[in-house]
Scaffold this motif. Structure first.
Motif, mmCIF file in Angstrom:
data_model
loop_
_atom_site.group_PDB
_atom_site.id
_atom_site.type_symbol
_atom_site.label_atom_id
_atom_site.label_comp_id
_atom_site.label_asym_id
_atom_site.label_seq_id
_atom_site.Cartn_x
_atom_site.Cartn_y
_atom_site.Cartn_z
ATOM 1 N N UNK A 108 0.938 -1.215 -0.137
ATOM 2 C CA UNK A 108 -0.398 0.249 -0.052
ATOM 3 C C UNK A 108 0.860 1.548 -0.158
ATOM 4 N N UNK A 109 0.215 2.175 -0.420
ATOM 5 C CA UNK A 109 1.190 4.212 0.045
ATOM 6 C C UNK A 109 0.653 4.451 1.169
ATOM 7 N N UNK A 110 0.931 5.759 1.607
ATOM 8 C CA UNK A 110 1.304 6.587 2.752
ATOM 9 C C UNK A 110 2.016 7.758 2.513
ATOM 10 N N UNK A 111 1.475 8.851 3.115
ATOM 11 C CA UNK A 111 2.100 9.609 2.698
ATOM 12 C C UNK A 111 3.322 10.075 3.616
ATOM 13 N N UNK A 112 4.004 11.068 3.006
ATOM 14 C CA UNK A 112 5.470 10.755 3.307
ATOM 15 C C UNK A 112 5.132 11.997 5.514
ATOM 16 N N UNK A 113 5.561 11.360 6.049
ATOM 17 C CA UNK A 113 5.530 12.038 7.165
ATOM 18 C C UNK A 113 6.505 12.979 7.250
ATOM 19 N N UNK A 114 6.083 13.863 8.722
ATOM 20 C CA UNK A 114 7.072 14.899 8.556
ATOM 21 C C UNK A 114 8.863 14.539 8.788
ATOM 22 N N UNK A 115 8.710 13.268 9.198
ATOM 23 C CA UNK A 115 10.547 12.919 9.142
ATOM 24 C C UNK A 115 11.101 12.790 7.953
ATOM 25 N N UNK A 116 10.359 12.370 6.717
ATOM 26 C CA UNK A 116 11.305 12.531 5.756
ATOM 27 C C UNK A 116 12.167 11.356 5.547
ATOM 28 N N UNK A 117 11.467 10.497 5.939
ATOM 29 C CA UNK A 117 11.446 9.465 5.742
ATOM 30 C C UNK A 117 10.997 8.827 4.143
ATOM 31 N N UNK A 118 11.254 7.253 3.867
ATOM 32 C CA UNK A 118 10.214 6.407 2.896
ATOM 33 C C UNK A 118 11.307 7.201 1.718
ATOM 34 N N UNK A 119 10.949 5.968 0.630
ATOM 35 C CA UNK A 119 11.312 6.416 -1.050
ATOM 36 C C UNK A 119 10.163 7.223 -1.599
ATOM 37 N N UNK A 120 10.137 8.586 -2.141
ATOM 38 C CA UNK A 120 9.453 8.484 -2.908
ATOM 39 C C UNK A 120 8.857 8.584 -3.979
ATOM 40 N N UNK A 121 7.678 8.029 -4.237
ATOM 41 C CA UNK A 121 7.271 7.397 -5.390
ATOM 42 C C UNK A 121 6.315 7.926 -6.114
ATOM 43 N N UNK A 122 5.775 9.359 -6.007
ATOM 44 C CA UNK A 122 5.245 9.980 -6.866
ATOM 45 C C UNK A 122 4.275 10.938 -5.600
#
Length: 161
Positions: A108-122
């Motif tokens: 699934x997907x989630x909104x990037x949180x304020x801690x700026x972690x994760x690989x942005x997919x779109x």
């Protein structure tokens, strides 16, 4: 009039080819026991084998088409850029139009949180809450220097021609 019509057809075909989504047409199979369907964010886990992404994974794309076979493993076509209209919003999460999206558990997907972690997919084109299917513009790239952060100039959600 005929020349004008021909010109328009050529123009439309040229624009369609230039703006076509990037679809990986190589047939992948799924990891045994994984539940992969259209709209699942996936990663490669073995030779020609996909599995749903978990939070923090680096994806290769989103499943665009599932072909099922009775005597062979299912086959998946994967899109890595373009408009995807069936991304699953992670349980207990909320996404607003304009949010940057990162993988969540179960593909699934989630909104990037304020801690700026994760690989942005779109970026989400429309909003939704846990269990909803949303539309997004994706452009999945792998940075050879590691995962891009939200403030990184390496994140480009557009294509140049």
């Amino acid at each position: 009039m005929k020349n004008c019509a021909r010109f328009l057809v050529v123009l439309i075909l040229t624009v369609a080819v230039a703006t076509a989504d990037t679809v990986i047409k190589f047939p992948f199979s799924g990891e045994i026991g994984s539940s992969i369907q259209a709209g699942t964010v996936v990663k490669i886990v073995g030779e020609n084998t996909l599995a749903p992404c978990e939070e923090g994974d680096i994806p290769v794309g989103v499943v665009y088409l599932v072909e099922t076979f009775t005597e062979e493993p299912d086959s998946y076509s994967v899109v890595s850029s373009g408009v995807v209209s069936n991304l699953l919003v992670a349980t207990g999460r909320m996404i607003l139009a304009g949010n940057k999206l990162v993988p969540a558990d179960g593909g699934a997907v989630q909104a990037m949180s304020s801690n700026l972690e994760g690989h942005v997919i779109g970026v989400a084109v429309e909003g939704g809450t846990g269990g909803d299917r949303i539309k997004a513009i994706i452009n999945i790239t792998v940075n050879p220097l590691g995962r891009p952060k939200a403030e990184s100039p390496d994140i480009k959600l557009y294509r140049s021609y």
